[in-house]
Motif scaffolding. Structure first.
Motif, PDB file in Angstrom:
ATOM      1  N   ASP A 124       0.827  -1.207   0.000  1.00  0.00           N
ATOM      2  CA  ASP A 124       0.000   0.000   0.000  1.00  0.00           C
ATOM      3  C   ASP A 124       0.864   1.261   0.000  1.00  0.00           C
ATOM      4  N   TYR A 128       0.833   4.009  -2.838  1.00  0.00           N
ATOM      5  CA  TYR A 128       0.491   5.380  -2.453  1.00  0.00           C
ATOM      6  C   TYR A 128       1.521   6.365  -2.996  1.00  0.00           C
ATOM      7  N   ARG A 131       1.319   6.692  -6.881  1.00  0.00           N
ATOM      8  CA  ARG A 131       0.157   7.438  -7.359  1.00  0.00           C
ATOM      9  C   ARG A 131       0.244   8.905  -6.977  1.00  0.00           C
ATOM     10  N   CYS A 137      -5.297   9.961  -7.868  1.00  0.00           N
ATOM     11  CA  CYS A 137      -5.983   9.609  -6.631  1.00  0.00           C
ATOM     12  C   CYS A 137      -5.413   8.293  -6.113  1.00  0.00           C
ATOM     13  N   VAL A 138      -5.107   8.229  -4.820  1.00  0.00           N
ATOM     14  CA  VAL A 138      -4.487   7.037  -4.258  1.00  0.00           C
ATOM     15  C   VAL A 138      -5.475   5.881  -4.151  1.00  0.00           C
ATOM     16  N   ARG A 139      -6.748   6.123  -4.422  1.00  0.00           N
ATOM     17  CA  ARG A 139      -7.744   5.060  -4.346  1.00  0.00           C
ATOM     18  C   ARG A 139      -8.206   4.597  -5.731  1.00  0.00           C
ATOM     19  N   CYS A 140      -8.603   5.524  -6.594  1.00  0.00           N
ATOM     20  CA  CYS A 140      -9.189   5.136  -7.885  1.00  0.00           C
ATOM     21  C   CYS A 140      -8.318   5.511  -9.072  1.00  0.00           C
ATOM     22  N   THR A 141      -7.155   6.129  -8.839  1.00  0.00           N
ATOM     23  CA  THR A 141      -6.174   6.516  -9.871  1.00  0.00           C
ATOM     24  C   THR A 141      -6.692   7.608 -10.806  1.00  0.00           C
ATOM     25  N   ARG A 150      -6.574  12.537  -2.920  1.00  0.00           N
ATOM     26  CA  ARG A 150      -7.780  11.872  -3.410  1.00  0.00           C
ATOM     27  C   ARG A 150      -8.562  12.808  -4.316  1.00  0.00           C
ATOM     28  N   CYS A 154     -13.799  10.446  -4.282  1.00  0.00           N
ATOM     29  CA  CYS A 154     -13.321   9.608  -3.184  1.00  0.00           C
ATOM     30  C   CYS A 154     -13.328  10.369  -1.861  1.00  0.00           C
ATOM     31  N   GLU A 158     -15.455   9.024   1.300  1.00  0.00           N
ATOM     32  CA  GLU A 158     -14.800   8.783   2.586  1.00  0.00           C
ATOM     33  C   GLU A 158     -15.415   9.635   3.683  1.00  0.00           C
TER      34      GLU A 158
END
Length: 269
Positions: A124, A128, A131, A137-141, A150, A154, A158
């Motif tokens: 992770d 992280y 990205r 975005c560190v979640r959905c790119t 983010r 996102c 969150e």
């Protein structure tokens, strides 16, 4: 396909299913119907090897043509993979084993052992950093703006998913646990008895509000007599201001003290 062809195919499939069930009930290989199946399987060793070789050749051909999942339906394969993951995770959890590796027993009533947790955290962290460096975005790119970690979607999700009370409680528990261990409360590096290591302390101070930053100018404490509004002097320490008040024969309630910094900031640690 005509109606007759569809009816003929349905009858043929029904016959194959019935033959498969009969051979399985008799304890025979469901493919050849002659040999005993391998332990835990439905086909004998010879039929299993032939089946695996054919599947391997089919997947290689589909991969060469750029087809996903060996040419099979991607949605159906994903559903089958998720179902298999759930069954494997449930079986490992019932056996008291790590749901990730299935070899070690986790501690503290967790579902994943510490080596797998550390490997996941390392993965992770690498993802992280990559990205963030790419401005994604560190979640959905998805692309981000303003240097945020983010995207707007996102962040909103969150915000709805995590309540402020729960986030604060988790942060407090993590802070107390790491303080008890004597490590940095941010990165878990050795802190030498402090709350943060030098690197995290510098980063925290650089992001803190102005009232938390170190004073960059000389402190000035001005003492004014309330009755006459006379300025008695400007000093750099509380001790000098107190000495001035005593020298003038005044009480603390008879003077006003003005300072360019909070007086607590001037006290020794």
């Amino acid at each position: 396909m005509s109606f007759q062809d569809a009816a003929r195919k349905e009858a043929h499939d029904r016959l194959l299913r019935q033959r498969h069930a009969d051979r399985a009930a008799q304890g025979l290989c469901t493919r050849c119907g002659k040999a005993q199946p391998e332990p835990g399987l439905k086909m004998c060793r010879r039929c299993g090897e032939k089946r695996r070789a054919a599947e391997k050749a089919r997947r290689a051909k589909a991969r060469a043509q750029g087809q996903l999942y060996g040419g099979r339906d991607p949605d159906q394969c994903r559903r089958a993979d998720r179902a298999g993951d759930r069954r494997r995770r449930r079986a490992r959890q019932d056996a008291g084993l790590c749901t990730s590796c299935g070899r070690r027993r986790p501690e503290d009533d967790r579902s994943v052992c510490e080596p797998c947790r550390e490997a996941r955290r390392a993965l992770d962290r690498r993802r992280y950093v990559a990205r963030r460096a790419a401005g994604r975005c560190v979640r959905c790119t998805q692309p981000t703006v303003g240097g945020l970690s983010r995207c707007g979607r996102c962040l909103a999700l969150e915000k709805e998913r995590v309540s402020p009370e729960r986030e604060s409680a988790v942060s407090k528990r993590r802070y107390l646990m790491r303080r008890a261990q004597g490590v940095c409360v941010d990165c878990k590096a050795p802190a030498g008895g402090a709350a943060r290591c030098p690197r995290c302390a510098y980063r925290s101070n650089s992001r803190a509000p102005e009232r938390h930053l170190a004073v960059l100018w000389p402190p000035q404490i001005t003492v004014i007599e309330l009755q006459t509004s006379r300025e008695l002097g400007t000093f750099e320490t509380e001790a000098e201001a107190a000495a001035c008040i005593v020298f003038e024969g005044l009480r603390p309630d008879q003077v006003e003290i003005l300072s360019n910094v909070p007086l607590m900031a001037l006290s020794p640690p």
